[in-house]
Design an enzyme around this catalytic site. Structure first.
Site, PDB file in Angstrom:
ATOM      1  N   CYS A   1      10.247  13.965  -9.657  1.00  0.00           N
ATOM      2  CA  CYS A   1      10.408  14.464 -11.026  1.00  0.00           C
ATOM      3  C   CYS A   1      10.713  13.281 -11.947  1.00  0.00           C
ATOM      4  CB  CYS A   1      11.538  15.484 -11.087  1.00  0.00           C
ATOM      5  SG  CYS A   1      11.892  15.966 -12.792  1.00  0.00           S
TER       6      CYS A   1
ATOM      7  N   PRO B   1     -11.493 -12.031   2.739  1.00  0.00           N
ATOM      8  CA  PRO B   1     -12.863 -12.577   2.623  1.00  0.00           C
ATOM      9  C   PRO B   1     -13.059 -13.407   1.362  1.00  0.00           C
ATOM     10  CG  PRO B   1     -12.887 -10.144   2.571  1.00  0.00           C
ATOM     11  CD  PRO B   1     -11.459 -10.562   2.689  1.00  0.00           C
TER      12      PRO B   1
ATOM     13  N   HIS C   1       5.775  -0.569  -2.816  1.00  0.00           N
ATOM     14  CA  HIS C   1       5.316   0.195  -3.986  1.00  0.00           C
ATOM     15  C   HIS C   1       5.356   1.707  -3.768  1.00  0.00           C
ATOM     16  CE1 HIS C   1       3.009  -3.678  -5.349  1.00  0.00           C
ATOM     17  NE2 HIS C   1       4.302  -3.749  -5.577  1.00  0.00           N
TER      18      HIS C   1
ATOM     19  N   ASN D   1       0.827  -1.212   0.000  1.00  0.00           N
ATOM     20  CA  ASN D   1       0.000   0.000   0.000  1.00  0.00           C
ATOM     21  C   ASN D   1       0.856   1.254   0.000  1.00  0.00           C
ATOM     22  OD1 ASN D   1      -2.001  -1.836   0.161  1.00  0.00           O
ATOM     23  ND2 ASN D   1      -2.491  -1.488   2.302  1.00  0.00           N
TER      24      ASN D   1
END
Ligand code: BJW
Ligand code: ZN
Length: 250
Positions: A128, A216, A120, A103
């Site tokens: 830049c 889930p 990530h 995340n």
């Protein structure tokens, strides 16, 4: 619900010296942040795979910038949920605890987790695209139209990792070392589709860890884990914490 599974996880945690955790966007879903591939996974009819690439930014810098500005807005008004807080509490119990996240929202740190490995990157970094200069924009007003330009003339992009790009130097190596040495490895709220993150639970299992999935839904990893907790992270992680505390204070 899930009492047997929780008991076997807590039994393993009681013996563990190193615990490692991999999280994905599902852990932040209950904070109101949409996941990538769920029902909410589309933005203006584009899939994440079509927006999170260097090619997309080259071809449509404005569209990609707007997607990230929109997500920065959602994340800025979100806070950690009981799943994030449970992991921050667990960190204190073990000599070694490695929290690896895909995340970019910073919610683990906001919950008090330390030393988080961000595979990530982080959405509140401006980088830049030409000279690589980086700057944190956390807490600043969100620039909705863009992308802005760097003093070198290059376009500013978010400091996240897009498909085809390398992960931040050293971070993947630390995550792989943790996967190989952990006795218990949690895979939480991730579809386990994106590599190299998706290889970490398998690596941990091959090295002898008990692999626990919290999700889930089923994923490509589900058939290869030791314990599958088919539940939401914010509901089941606090239960694991409570059970562990009950047993250790008895
Ligand atoms: C709940 C819940 C609740 C819901 N509780 N759970 C090996 C094999 C094949 C391909 C490759 C490979 N190695 C590399 C590749 C290529 C590529 C890749 O993996 N492609 C696959 C899609 C096939 N990987 C890369 O390019 C990576 N770079 C790389 O490897 O560099 C070396 C290299 C370069 C060039 C060529 C080859 C190698 C970089 C990957 C970067 C990914 N970037 C993104 C965007 C980040 C920035 C941003 O935020 O915008 O990362 S894409 C997106 O996917 C984001 C996420 O971190 C990542 C994973 O998604 P996640 O978190 O799993 O979300 P979902 O939505 O998929 O799943 C949510 C889950 O939560 C679901 O299962 C729900 O059920 C569950 N859930 N509510 C618990 N309450
Ligand atoms: Zn520059």
């Amino acid at each position: 619900m899930h009492e047997e599974e929780i008991k076997s996880v807590v039994d393993a945690l009681l013996k563990a010296r190193h615990v490692a955790v991999l999280t994905g966007s599902g852990i932040s879903a209950e904070s109101g942040i949409p996941t990538f591939r769920g029902a909410d996974g589309l933005w203006k009819k584009f899939r994440a795979e079509e927006l999170a690439t260097p090619e997309a930014f080259r071809k449509r810098p404005q569209l990609v910038w707007e997607w990230y500005a929109y997500r920065r807005q959602i994340i800025s008004s979100a806070g950690p949920n009981p799943g994030h807080f449970a992991l921050a509490e667990m960190q204190r119990w073990f000599p070694q605890f490695t929290l690896i996240t895909q995340n970019v929202d910073g919610l683990h740190q906001a919950a008090g987790s330390e030393g988080v490995l961000e595979l990530h990157g982080n959405i509140f970094i401006d980088r830049c695209a030409s000279c690589g200069r980086e700057e944190s924009v956390m807490g600043r007003p969100i620039q909705m139209s863009g992308p802005p330009k760097c003093s070198c003339g290059g376009l500013i992009r978010p400091g996240v990792v897009w498909f085809g790009e390398s992960l931040p130097a050293g971070v993947l190596e630390k995550a792989m070392a943790a996967a190989r040495s952990a006795e218990v490895f949690f895979s939480i709220g991730t579809s386990a589709l994106v590599y190299p993150a998706a290889a970490l639970p398998e690596m941990a299992g091959e090295s002898g860890a008990m692999v626990v999935e919290i999700n889930p839904e089923t994923t490509p990893l589900s058939g290869r884990v030791d314990v599958s907790l088919r539940a939401s992270a914010a509901s089941v992680l606090p239960k694991i914490v409570e059970k562990y505390k009950t047993v250790t204070s008895a």
